[in-house]
Design an enzyme around this catalytic site. Structure first.
Site, short mmCIF file in Angstrom:
data_model
loop_
_atom_site.label_atom_id
_atom_site.label_comp_id
_atom_site.label_asym_id
_atom_site.label_seq_id
_atom_site.Cartn_x
_atom_site.Cartn_y
_atom_site.Cartn_z
N GLY A 247 0.85 -1.18 0.00
CA GLY A 247 0.00 0.00 0.00
C GLY A 247 0.89 1.23 0.00
O GLY A 247 1.99 1.21 0.53
N ASN A 431 1.64 6.67 5.99
CA ASN A 431 1.43 5.67 4.95
C ASN A 431 -0.05 5.54 4.62
O ASN A 431 -0.86 6.39 5.01
CB ASN A 431 1.98 4.31 5.40
N CYS A 433 -2.28 3.55 5.80
CA CYS A 433 -3.15 3.31 6.97
C CYS A 433 -2.82 4.20 8.15
O CYS A 433 -3.31 3.97 9.26
CB CYS A 433 -3.10 1.84 7.37
N GLU A 435 -0.33 4.64 10.21
CA GLU A 435 0.39 4.26 11.43
C GLU A 435 1.91 4.37 11.28
O GLU A 435 2.63 4.21 12.27
CB GLU A 435 0.03 2.84 11.87
#
Length: 822
Positions: A247, A431, A433, A435
């Site tokens: 991702g 990033n 997500c 975190e």
């Protein structure tokens, strides 16, 4: 009845009797057989008979978790039968299972799916190590997910792995970093952690460990330069990174704004939005490892002149050429902006080509530079700028966030001030997500390597019979997990040179946690109470203590990471020490407790002597998929609901709070009437007086816990975390003032990032009343995660007393579009 039909009945009955054996709740096999028979036809295959049984059982999961366990049992037997070409039991199954593991590794190597070194292991010894009974740890949803997406397959789609073979293959793949003479023992050690569900790697590692293309990393962070060649090089890099399951978090702030002068051609720039549109389409075109489409998040700092257009990217109205419906977006927000929102002051938007230092600075240095550029703008020394009311821009951000789910709100200064790698450059974004908070530059693509400790597997009864963290077991898990994650850095297949250069130089890993809410419940603590904050503090401090110590022990064994010298670790500054640094930069207190309860002096001495193996050690990922495999609550989140439908790539699954059902059974309260009442309230039990108040408090779900309290939980964990946390905000209202308060609270608490904004569907809130006086609006929208989607039980009423004609559809939640960090 025909002979063929008789054979069906016998087969269906035998499968059901096996699946339901010793499950008291599943006491009417005849009725189940009849229901399964109605799904079949003369000549139906054995596989179809198994499927009919599984369908009948899963349709009744809401009635009792025992049905899910029975469905999982039937699904496993069907899968065994497919893979082993026979319906085996007892010793015959045991022998065939272990032989299947050996044959799977050998065939995987022969077909160039697996690394040749996998044959160097003592396969006989590892086959005997498999604990086959651990297959029973998987619920139905976990088995379905593993079979459809995780088990190794040949190029023509044939599965090669049984569940314990899968865990062992991953363990072997991660142990390839070890010395040849130690690999078998390390593989057994890693297998023990994985197969007992104490620790689970992120999805890319599970997909690719031990394979010929071991892309084990989860997410990549890039910075795009203000140069046409670099922009189009970035598209190529993004495609390569996505291809192997990564991702993407892409920093676009350097790209000049609309109307900025391009000196080489003498024309004005079209700005960042058209390039983001191309990025969106590149992302969609990539199918990550054949398992999911590409996924990316674009970051833009909120002083960029194109920022107002950026926050509109996900809207469903306007010029489609300036919309990116498939790409996530996130605002990169400096503290100065939040201060001006508080003070109701103006905010100046710039084009980055005229203010080149802003993006790479933070804290007081940023504020001084920003004011200097404002003075230059006032003096006519800048070609373009724009003044807006900071509070108006903030409200627009929140409005778009509520309307479209984007942009996510992330905070630049906490990410940088508290970064262990402040000597190596700036953190320019998070990033996909949110975190990961790692340095990026033109030459380095940051890489995150993730895995999560299952806290629920580390709760044991204390001397008084109450649940408490098993510290010895947790310390052992964290130490081994850190070794596994560090191995990933060396084993990883890097799609680009910039990613390889960065990861091998800094060696960051992200050890996170999952099962937080389940662990709380097992300890008898309500997430809505203050005791939960204490538990979050205790658990995360303990994990951090052993993560840092584990990394330092690896440094003693393997040497420190290359860029260690000059880092905060090298300067004796640990994550908890950096809270004060943020307070100094902001000139205000961060309301969290930084008291150390463990012997950190021991760890500080070890780091001072031996250094650190990893620049970063912790990051709390969302874990939506791997927590399904582990059978626990995702990440740090509260349970979504006590009864709901979860949708992912493997299908729609009814999820029941098993602990609640067992506790209700213990009190002789569980039955069809209570089930209907829980369904009526969309999985909530807060308005059901028949359930004791202690249970109602213990089992509050995501939208029944004040989102600001949930932020406090994350803020307390953040004291110990050197990266960030994927914190979903569960917001049960439409009141903009309250939403403003929630996100201002996130900033005031010093959080680095937030993730999805989750809201309720109107049909759900209208049937229940939340016990939070402020959140009393009854016109709530469904969020982009599908929370207002239908979710029936999937099977017609067969006359069973548990069925209810007026029972409401269950609430539904979908997993995020990317599972790289999951």
């Amino acid at each position: 009845m025909s002979q063929t039909t008789d054979a069906h009945a016998e087969t269906v009955r035998s499968v059901l009797e096996d699946a339901c054996r010793d499950r008291d709740a599943v006491d009417d096999v005849d009725r189940l057989v009849d229901a399964a028979e109605r799904k079949l036809y003369d000549g139906a295959s054995v596989d179809e008979r198994y499927k009919a049984v599984v369908d009948v059982l899963t349709a009744r999961t809401e009635r009792d978790p025992a049905f899910d366990a029975a469905a999982a049992d039937a699904f496993r037997r069907r899968y065994y039968r497919r893979l082993l070409d026979a319906d085996l039991r007892g010793d015959a199954l045991d022998a065939a299972y272990r032989e299947s593991f050996r044959e799977g590794i050998e065939r995987g190597v022969a077909e160039e799916l697996l690394d040749d070194r996998m044959l160097a292991y003592d396969l006989d010894e590892l086959a005997e190590t498999l604990v086959l009974d651990r297959d029973e740890e998987f619920g139905y949803m976990a088995m379905e997910t593993l079979e459809k997406r995780y088990f190794l397959r040949t190029n023509d789609g044939e599965c090669l792995e049984l569940p314990q073979s899968f865990w062992m293959r991953v363990a072997m793949g991660v142990a390839l970093r070890e010395l040849p003479e130690e690999r078998t023992e390390r593989a057994k050690e890693f297998y023990e952690l994985l197969s007992t569900l104490r620790f689970v790697h992120s999805t890319p590692t599970l997909f690719h460990a031990g394979t010929t293309h071991p892309q084990l990393s989860s997410c990549y962070l890039t910075t795009v330069d203000d140069d046409l060649d670099d922009i189009f090089d970035a598209y190529g890099e993004h495609a390569k990174l996505s291809k192997w399951s990564g991702g993407l978090g892409n920093d676009w702030t350097n790209v000049r704004a609309t109307g900025a002068l391009i000196e080489s051609t003498g024309v004005e720039s079209t700005g960042v939005v058209p390039f983001l549109k191309i990025s969106n389409d590149v992302t969609v075109a990539i199918n990550r490892s054949g398992k999911r489409r590409g996924a990316a998040c674009a970051y833009l700092e909120c002083w960029h002149m194109d920022f107002p257009a950026f926050v509109d990217l996900r809207r469903n109205t306007g010029d489609e050429r300036r919309r990116t419906h498939d790409m996530n977006t996130a605002a990169w927000i400096p503290d100065l902006f939040m201060k001006r929102v508080e003070a109701d002051e103006q905010w100046t938007l710039f084009s980055p080509d005229e203010v080149p230092e802003l993006h790479g600075t933070y804290g007081r240095e940023f504020e001084e530079l920003y004011r200097e550029y404002e003075a230059k703008a006032d003096a006519g020394e800048l070609r373009q700028y724009e003044r807006v009311d900071a509070a108006d821009l903030w409200r627009t951000m929140l409005t778009r966030l509520f309307e479209t789910g984007h942009p996510w709100l992330t905070f630049k200064d906490p990410c940088n001030v508290r970064s262990p790698q402040d000597h190596a450059g700036a953190v320019n974004s998070s990033n996909l997500c949110t975190e990961i908070t790692l340095n990026t530059s033109e030459d380095e693509t940051a890489v995150c390597n993730l895995g999560s400790v299952n806290l629920a597997r580390h709760v044991a009864d204390d001397a008084d019979g109450a649940g408490a963290l098993d510290r010895e077991r947790l310390a052992d898990t964290v130490g081994t997990a850190m070794r596994m994650l560090d191995n990933v850095v060396d084993l990883n297949f890097y799609p680009t040179e910039a990613a390889e250069r960065s990861n091998l130089r800094h060696r960051p890993v992200g050890l996170g946690v999952m099962g937080f809410h389940e662990a709380l419940v097992d300890c008898g603590v309500s997430m809505a109470f203050e005791d939960a904050v204490s538990f979050a503090d205790e658990a995360m401090e303990f994990v951090a203590y052993h993560a840092v110590l584990g990394s330092s022990r690896l440094a003693r064994e393997r040497e420190p990471y290359d860029s260690y010298e000059g880092s905060k670790w090298d300067r004796g500054l640990f994550p908890q020490d950096t809270v004060e640094l943020l307070e100094v930069e902001r000139d205000r207190e961060i309301p969290v407790n930084v008291t150390e309860t463990l012997d950190w002096g021991r760890v500080r001495e070890h780091v001072a002597e031996h250094g650190m193996r990893n620049s970063n050690t912790m990051a709390v990922a969302p874990t939506a998929t791997i927590s399904t495999i582990a059978g626990t609550t995702p990440s740090i989140e509260p349970r979504y609901s006590n009864l709901y439908v979860k949708s992912n790539m493997s299908g729609d699954f009814t999820v029941v709070n098993e602990t609640l059902v067992e506790q209700l059974k213990d009190r002789d309260l569980w039955g069809p009437e209570l089930l209907d009442r829980i369904k009526y309230h969309d999985g909530s039990i807060q308005e059901i007086d028949a359930i004791p108040e202690s249970l109602r408090e213990l089992h509050r779900s995501a939208f029944e816990i004040d989102p600001r309290h949930q932020l406090r939980l994350s803020a307390q964990r953040a004291v110990w975390v050197d990266q960030s946390q994927s914190h979903n905000v569960f917001f049960p209202s439409t009141d903009g003032t309250l939403l403003d308060d929630v996100y201002r609270t996130a900033w005031e608490l010093g959080l680095k990032t937030t993730y999805y904004l989750r809201t309720l569907g109107a049909s759900q809130i209208e049937k229940s009343t939340l016990d939070m006086a402020e959140y009393d609006d009854t016109q709530l929208r469904g969020d982009e995660s599908g929370n207002d989607a239908d979710g029936g039980d999937g099977d017609a009423d067969d006359g069973n007393e548990w069925a209810s004609d007026d029972a409401c559809d269950l609430p539904s939640v979908e997993d995020p579009t990317c599972d790289a960090c999951q």
